[in-house]
Design a protein around this motif. Sequence first.
Motif: not given
Length: 420
Positions: A58-59, A61, A83, A202, A206, A209, A213-214, A224
């Motif tokens: 994480a993070p 996407t 990360a 969120n 993250e 991980g 997914q946020p 963020r």
Amino acid sequence: MAAAPAAPPVVSNVTAAQRPGSEQVEIRYDLADPDSPVLGVTLQISKDSGTTWTVPVAPVTGALGAKVPRGTGLLMIWDAGRAWDNQRSEQMRFRITASDVISTAPPPGFSLIPAGSFLMGNQNVAPDDQALLAERSHRVTLDGFYMAKFELTKAEWDEVHAWALTHGYDFGPNNSSYQPVGKAPDHPVHSMTWWDAVKWCNAKTEKEGNGLQPCYTLGPDVWRKGTPVRRADQPPLYVHCDFTKNGYRLPTEAEWEKAARGGQSSWRFPWGNTISFELANYSTYSEPPGPGYPIYSYDEAPFVGYHPKYVGNGGITGNTAPVTDFPGSDNGYGLRQMAGNVAEWCWDLYDGLYYSTGPALNPRGPDPYSFYPVNTVGTRVHRGGLWNLSSRFARVAARYISPEDQAFPGAVGIRLARSL
């Protein structure tokens, strides 16, 4: 003849390349399976040619998580700079694993709230239930989801908050003079703004991980930092929640009430129709206060006042109880203290008439772009009563609200939810 076993999914053509001029890595792959159109995908990263797989994921996407459609050229984007604290290796390896079994077993500390319909709103007719149009009884159908068994503790808030501050998050500037507090590590955290509650969700997603997914974005980006734009010279910019993502989030108001009812339709409280100090941390008093006015007929507390076990000086930390107290309050879904202790933020903007006008399938509150004018701060729902409010507010149908940019001392906390 026995049925042929399901064919396993196949991951192929895995490539990874750093984006020029950035610290992000594009990971592409193909995913095939003749039996399942949607698969569960996880990512592991090694810095030593596969001897260990301990690099933080994480993070990340993109095409990762529990519901990835099969296809070619699928893309993940790993934010290596955030990360991995700008570390480097010439021996990086990326391992992608796919499974065609998408489990509905709840994560640790969560209960599965099954899909289906339920009666939402006030179904009780006692004179002091104060049934209102805002609590109109109506049938709602929801997708399945996960709900945390306990309120979020101060200890967990602090752990994620510390990580978030070193990974691009900010909390609280210009929002409130209060910062989230808790009476002890095992007590509920509370007194955060709705904005900070959402950002924290969120951050937990993250930090953890592993394919999560946020859910929350502000514009095109994972939210963020900063605050939503509400300026007269610009179009308003509101927070969006993607309910197809599997990260941590706040429950919708309908999800909260279904979870609180525990499979029952007409009970006033998560466990039945009466409340007492054996079942919840709340304040019992008459309304209006004073001699000669009765306590609510469903309140079985022996005297007027705060809960005798937790009473103290109140103040910013409040007279809260540890989140694991009151085992007798567990409802049919195994959720504890859904009434009392601290209130719990929900996703929805508040509309007193939404029960009458909202959709019957997965209601998620009014659309902010049509509901609020420019330069207006949203008002969000919170549920569940709290230690210094009366039993009327602890009813599962009770609705009350706060501006999303304000934090009230000793009041509103978090109970996490996740989509399946």
